[in-house]
Design a protein around this motif. Structure first.
Motif, PDB file in Angstrom:
ATOM      1  N   ARG A 125       0.827  -1.219   0.000  1.00 58.06           N
ATOM      2  CA  ARG A 125       0.000   0.000   0.000  1.00 58.06           C
ATOM      3  C   ARG A 125       0.862   1.271   0.000  1.00 58.06           C
ATOM      4  O   ARG A 125       0.581   2.243   0.721  1.00 58.06           O
ATOM      5  N   GLU A 126       1.877   1.266  -0.843  1.00 53.56           N
ATOM      6  CA  GLU A 126       2.782   2.418  -0.990  1.00 53.56           C
ATOM      7  C   GLU A 126       2.448   3.142  -2.296  1.00 53.56           C
ATOM      8  O   GLU A 126       3.188   3.098  -3.280  1.00 53.56           O
ATOM      9  N   THR A 127       1.308   3.827  -2.284  1.00 50.99           N
ATOM     10  CA  THR A 127       0.761   4.447  -3.488  1.00 50.99           C
ATOM     11  C   THR A 127       1.703   5.440  -4.168  1.00 50.99           C
ATOM     12  O   THR A 127       1.834   5.405  -5.393  1.00 50.99           O
ATOM     13  N   PRO A 128       2.379   6.335  -3.451  1.00 48.99           N
ATOM     14  CA  PRO A 128       3.279   7.269  -4.149  1.00 48.99           C
ATOM     15  C   PRO A 128       4.391   6.554  -4.926  1.00 48.99           C
ATOM     16  O   PRO A 128       4.794   7.005  -5.999  1.00 48.99           O
ATOM     17  N   LEU A 129       4.864   5.440  -4.397  1.00 53.15           N
ATOM     18  CA  LEU A 129       5.918   4.700  -5.093  1.00 53.15           C
ATOM     19  C   LEU A 129       5.375   4.005  -6.338  1.00 53.15           C
ATOM     20  O   LEU A 129       6.089   3.860  -7.328  1.00 53.15           O
ATOM     21  N   ILE A 130       4.114   3.587  -6.291  1.00 57.93           N
ATOM     22  CA  ILE A 130       3.486   2.978  -7.470  1.00 57.93           C
ATOM     23  C   ILE A 130       3.448   3.999  -8.602  1.00 57.93           C
ATOM     24  O   ILE A 130       3.721   3.666  -9.759  1.00 57.93           O
ATOM     25  N   ALA A 131       3.135   5.235  -8.282  1.00 59.42           N
ATOM     26  CA  ALA A 131       3.075   6.285  -9.302  1.00 59.42           C
ATOM     27  C   ALA A 131       4.440   6.487  -9.954  1.00 59.42           C
ATOM     28  O   ALA A 131       4.540   6.597 -11.190  1.00 59.42           O
TER      29      ALA A 131
END
Length: 124
Positions: free
Chosen positions: A96-102
């Motif tokens: 759940r590391e959304t900024p890294l997914i981006a």
């Protein structure tokens, strides 16, 4: 457009060179302290392997075409790095590391554009 392909490949190479060298030169604990929390979930050898793949991919984005030797390796390296980013997106999604997914998505798209361009209309 050829100039744009070189710029994209150069930017990607710089990013993956830095990331690969960091993973290869730092112990796992130091990487976790530096913000690479995903490293906690994997074996230390796996972190080093990922670093080596990123380093080789960075070299493969630029060196073959620049030297005029086996230039087909440039789009192969770009495709490989796009796959690495797809895997990274899966790891970050699970954590759940959304900024890294981006960020992974941006790098994946850039690598895919280089692969498309160098396999296709802007090949060497």
């Amino acid at each position: 457009m050829n100039v744009l392909m070189w710029i994209l490949a150069g930017v990607l190479a710089a990013v993956f060179l830095a990331a690969g060298l960091m993973k290869l030169s730092q112990p796992k604990a130091k990487l976790v302290e530096a913000g690479l929390g995903w490293a906690e979930d994997v074996d230390g050898r796996s972190v080093k392997l990922i670093g080596a793949v990123e380093l080789l991919g960075a070299i493969g984005l630029v060196a073959p075409a620049a030297l005029g030797i086996a230039s087909v390796l440039t789009p192969v390296a770009a495709l490989g790095l796009a796959l690495v980013m797809a895997g990274a997106m899966g790891v970050h999604a699970r954590r759940r590391e959304t900024p890294l997914i981006a960020m992974n998505l941006v790098l994946l798209v850039l690598a895919a554009v280089v692969a498309w361009g160098r396999f296709g209309p802007y090949s060497f």
